[in-house]
Design an enzyme around this catalytic site. Structure first.
Site, PDB file in Angstrom:
ATOM      1  N   GLY A 274       0.844  -1.180   0.000  1.00 11.27           N
ATOM      2  CA  GLY A 274       0.000   0.000   0.000  1.00 11.27           C
ATOM      3  C   GLY A 274       0.882   1.234   0.000  1.00 11.27           C
ATOM      4  O   GLY A 274       0.957   1.983  -0.970  1.00 11.27           O
ATOM      5  N   ARG A 275       1.599   1.381   1.108  1.00  9.30           N
ATOM      6  CA  ARG A 275       2.426   2.566   1.317  1.00  9.30           C
ATOM      7  C   ARG A 275       3.367   2.855   0.138  1.00  9.30           C
ATOM      8  O   ARG A 275       3.468   3.981  -0.330  1.00  9.30           O
ATOM      9  CB  ARG A 275       3.285   2.348   2.575  1.00  9.30           C
ATOM     10  CG  ARG A 275       4.030   3.571   3.062  1.00  9.30           C
ATOM     11  CD  ARG A 275       4.962   3.193   4.227  1.00  9.30           C
ATOM     12  NE  ARG A 275       4.326   2.329   5.188  1.00  9.30           N
ATOM     13  CZ  ARG A 275       3.587   2.758   6.215  1.00  9.30           C
ATOM     14  NH1 ARG A 275       3.439   4.047   6.408  1.00  9.30           N
ATOM     15  NH2 ARG A 275       3.023   1.894   7.043  1.00  9.30           N
ATOM     16  N   ARG A 310      -0.794   9.876  11.453  1.00 13.41           N
ATOM     17  CA  ARG A 310       0.475   9.173  11.697  1.00 13.41           C
ATOM     18  C   ARG A 310       1.411   9.904  12.675  1.00 13.41           C
ATOM     19  O   ARG A 310       1.980   9.263  13.566  1.00 13.41           O
ATOM     20  CB  ARG A 310       1.183   8.849  10.387  1.00 13.41           C
ATOM     21  CG  ARG A 310       0.363   7.941   9.466  1.00 13.41           C
ATOM     22  CD  ARG A 310       1.160   7.463   8.263  1.00 13.41           C
ATOM     23  NE  ARG A 310       2.216   6.568   8.635  1.00 13.41           N
ATOM     24  CZ  ARG A 310       3.491   6.888   8.720  1.00 13.41           C
ATOM     25  NH1 ARG A 310       3.891   8.099   8.417  1.00 13.41           N
ATOM     26  NH2 ARG A 310       4.379   6.006   9.094  1.00 13.41           N
ATOM     27  N   TYR A 314       2.162   7.498  15.824  1.00 13.94           N
ATOM     28  CA  TYR A 314       3.472   6.812  15.826  1.00 13.94           C
ATOM     29  C   TYR A 314       4.641   7.779  16.021  1.00 13.94           C
ATOM     30  O   TYR A 314       5.797   7.380  15.897  1.00 13.94           O
ATOM     31  CB  TYR A 314       3.760   6.100  14.496  1.00 13.94           C
ATOM     32  CG  TYR A 314       2.684   5.239  13.903  1.00 13.94           C
ATOM     33  CD1 TYR A 314       2.197   4.129  14.592  1.00 13.94           C
ATOM     34  CD2 TYR A 314       2.215   5.492  12.618  1.00 13.94           C
ATOM     35  CE1 TYR A 314       1.234   3.319  14.002  1.00 13.94           C
ATOM     36  CE2 TYR A 314       1.256   4.679  12.032  1.00 13.94           C
ATOM     37  CZ  TYR A 314       0.770   3.589  12.734  1.00 13.94           C
ATOM     38  OH  TYR A 314      -0.160   2.786  12.149  1.00 13.94           O
ATOM     39  N   CYS A 341      -8.950  19.036  20.483  1.00 11.80           N
ATOM     40  CA  CYS A 341      -8.700  19.204  21.916  1.00 11.80           C
ATOM     41  C   CYS A 341      -7.911  18.006  22.417  1.00 11.80           C
ATOM     42  O   CYS A 341      -8.393  17.216  23.239  1.00 11.80           O
ATOM     43  CB  CYS A 341     -10.012  19.351  22.659  1.00 11.80           C
ATOM     44  SG  CYS A 341     -10.916  20.777  22.088  1.00 11.80           S
TER      45      CYS A 341
HETATM   46  C1  LIG Z   1      -1.701  -3.012   5.890  1.00 12.38           C
HETATM   47  C2  LIG Z   1      -1.596  -4.244   5.097  1.00 12.38           C
HETATM   48  C3  LIG Z   1      -0.926  -4.247   3.860  1.00 12.38           C
HETATM   49  C4  LIG Z   1      -0.222  -3.033   3.309  1.00 12.38           C
HETATM   50  O1  LIG Z   1       0.782  -2.549   4.112  1.00 12.38           O
HETATM   51  P1  LIG Z   1       1.745  -1.363   3.595  1.00 12.38           P
HETATM   52  O2  LIG Z   1       2.620  -1.112   4.765  1.00 12.38           O
HETATM   53  O3  LIG Z   1       0.858  -0.207   3.277  1.00 12.38           O
HETATM   54  O4  LIG Z   1       2.466  -1.871   2.405  1.00 12.38           O
HETATM   55  C5  LIG Z   1      -0.917  -5.419   3.152  1.00 12.38           C
HETATM   56  N1  LIG Z   1      -1.524  -6.545   3.583  1.00 12.38           N
HETATM   57  C6  LIG Z   1      -2.182  -6.573   4.773  1.00 12.38           C
HETATM   58  C7  LIG Z   1      -2.835  -7.846   5.186  1.00 12.38           C
HETATM   59  C8  LIG Z   1      -2.235  -5.438   5.557  1.00 12.38           C
HETATM   60  O5  LIG Z   1      -2.885  -5.486   6.729  1.00 12.38           O
END
Ligand SMILES: *Cc1c(COP(=O)(O)O)cnc(C)c1O
Length: 422
Positions: A274-275, A310, A314, A341
């Site tokens: 994703g990231r 984030r 974190y 708040c």
């Molecule tokens: C969050 C997640 C991803 C993606 O993680 P990234 O750090 O954004 O690459 C992929 N698979 C599962 C099962 C996740 O929970």
């Protein structure tokens, strides 16, 4: 030192702001597509390679449609993500369903869509069979426990709620084989925001060896290995991008030794990033509302933690650029805050920036993944719009901002009038 760049000028952003008031997230289509192609190319040696974009990172159907056009699938972990993938036009094995603590209706939907189902727990084999029937292909998520060190965001595998133990995996595949399932996959996800390519090579090594062992022991054949997500991005200007080529080369070596060498080829490699796919290509654009001078200097923005969580949860670093002041020396120290708040509603603490004044436009970098997506409504804060900077330089709104009407939509004020207080 690598630089933090923007795909737009101050003039362009000011024009956009005239039409779409701040705050908003804006995504860069050209950069997303270029990165997607490079990612696919890095794994082109593996026939059948597919990246399933982790929908939760940037759950917007326009972004998903772009990624689908680049050949990606969709990785879902909830009913809403399954429905969004369906509405975007994904179907069947283009969808990976990697959930945990899964509600029955989610499994039912995943089965209806004929998605590839990746089970998080041994007990889910019987649960899935009971509520939706077993599919023709099954995948299990492996938790290597003490075999693997975790990192800050994800923690240690033994502490993690995810996945099967090794023994459970053998037993699970045996049960499914005996029930007549012939197509198998395996999944592992043990890193988050990891920039060391070796980490992923080691993970592939663990998974490939396991495939060899299970295949031998149970006389089954694996169709895919899902190395999942977790590839990091350089949030800090002094960090470099992960060496994807080195990572892919390392995985290929393991593949050749263990998979090809052991007679387990062909095996499709899947990822669920994703990231890495959208993170660097999203920007939160906001304006300075107030400058406050007390024990510290505070720059209060019109965005808050509800737009990007984030840093608050974190302590994550997100780079900040002040538009039009890029050349001014960063001689002033600010806590850059939102209006919740909650004292942890800060995008940055003790950040050196050029001198700020109310009305300045600030851009917070790397919000393309786990940015808008983590938004919430605490304090009645509304989620912002999402915009897309298209390849031709035009801008389209791909999600409007929430309104107070949206916020109050789940309350019935007519009933409230009838509600008697004694
Ligand atoms: C969050 C997640 C991803 C993606 O993680 P990234 O750090 O954004 O690459 C992929 N698979 C599962 C099962 C996740 O929970």
């Amino acid at each position: 030192m690598p630089e933090k760049r923007l795909p737009f000028t101050k003039k362009q952003i000011l024009e956009i702001i005239e039409k779409y008031p701040t705050p908003f997230h804006i995504y860069d289509e050209k950069a997303i597509r270029k990165n997607a192609r490079e990612f696919k190319k890095a794994f082109a040696w593996n026939k059948g390679f597919k990246e399933y974009f982790a929908v939760k990172a940037c759950p917007n159907p326009y972004i998903m449609k772009i990624l689908q056009a680049e050949g990606f699938g969709a990785d879902c972990s909830s009913l809403a993500e399954l429905v969004m993938s369906e509405k975007t036009g994904f179907s069947g094995e283009e969808i990976m369903f990697s959930s945990n603590d899964t509600p029955a209706e989610d499994f039912v939907k995943a089965r209806k869509l004929k998605a590839t189902i990746n089970l998080d727990d041994f007990s889910h084999i019987a649960y899935l069979e009971k509520i939706a029937g077993l599919p023709e292909m099954i995948c299990f998520r492996y938790n290597p426990g003490p075999l693997k060190k975790g990192n800050v965001i994800i923690g240690h595998p033994e502490e993690s709620k995810y996945g099967f133990t090794r023994d459970q995996l053998f037993e699970g595949y045996r049960i499914c084989r005996d029930k007549g399932i012939k197509r198998f996959g395996i999944h592992i996800f043990v890193a988050s925001n990891e920039l060391d390519p070796n980490y992923f090579v080691e993970t592939a090594d663990i998974l490939f060896r396991l495939i060899a062992e299970v295949s031998h022991a149970l006389n089954i054949r694996f169709e895919f290995a899902n190395l999942s997500g977790g590839i990091g991005i350089p949030y800090r200007p002094e960090q470099n991008r992960i060496d994807l080529t080195a990572m892919s080369r390392g995985i290929k070596e393991k593949y050749e030794n263990i998979i090809v060498g052991g007679g387990f080829a062909p095996l499709k490699i899947f990822t669920e990033c994703g990231r890495y796919i959208t993170g660097p290509y999203g920007y939160l654009v906001s304006k300075v509302l107030h400058i406050k001078d007390t024990y510290k200097q505070f720059a209060g923005l019109d965005a808050c933690m509800a737009n990007l969580m984030r840093p608050a949860i974190y302590g994550a670093y997100h780079h900040i650029t002040v538009l039009g002041k890029e050349k001014q020396p960063p001689n002033f120290m600010y806590d850059v805050t939102g209006s919740l708040c909650e004292n942890n509603d800060k995008f940055a603490i003790d950040r050196m920036l050029p001198k700020l004044t109310p009305g300045d436009t600030v851009v917070i970098h790397d919000t393309g993944a786990h940015g808008f997506a983590m938004g919430f409504n605490y304090n009645g804060k509304l989620r912002s719009a999402e915009l897309l900077l298209r390849e031709d330089g035009s801008v389209v709104q791909i999600r409007r901002a929430e309104t107070l009407k949206d916020y109050f939509a789940t309350l019935d004020f007519k009933e409230l009038k009838k509600f008697k207080i004694k």
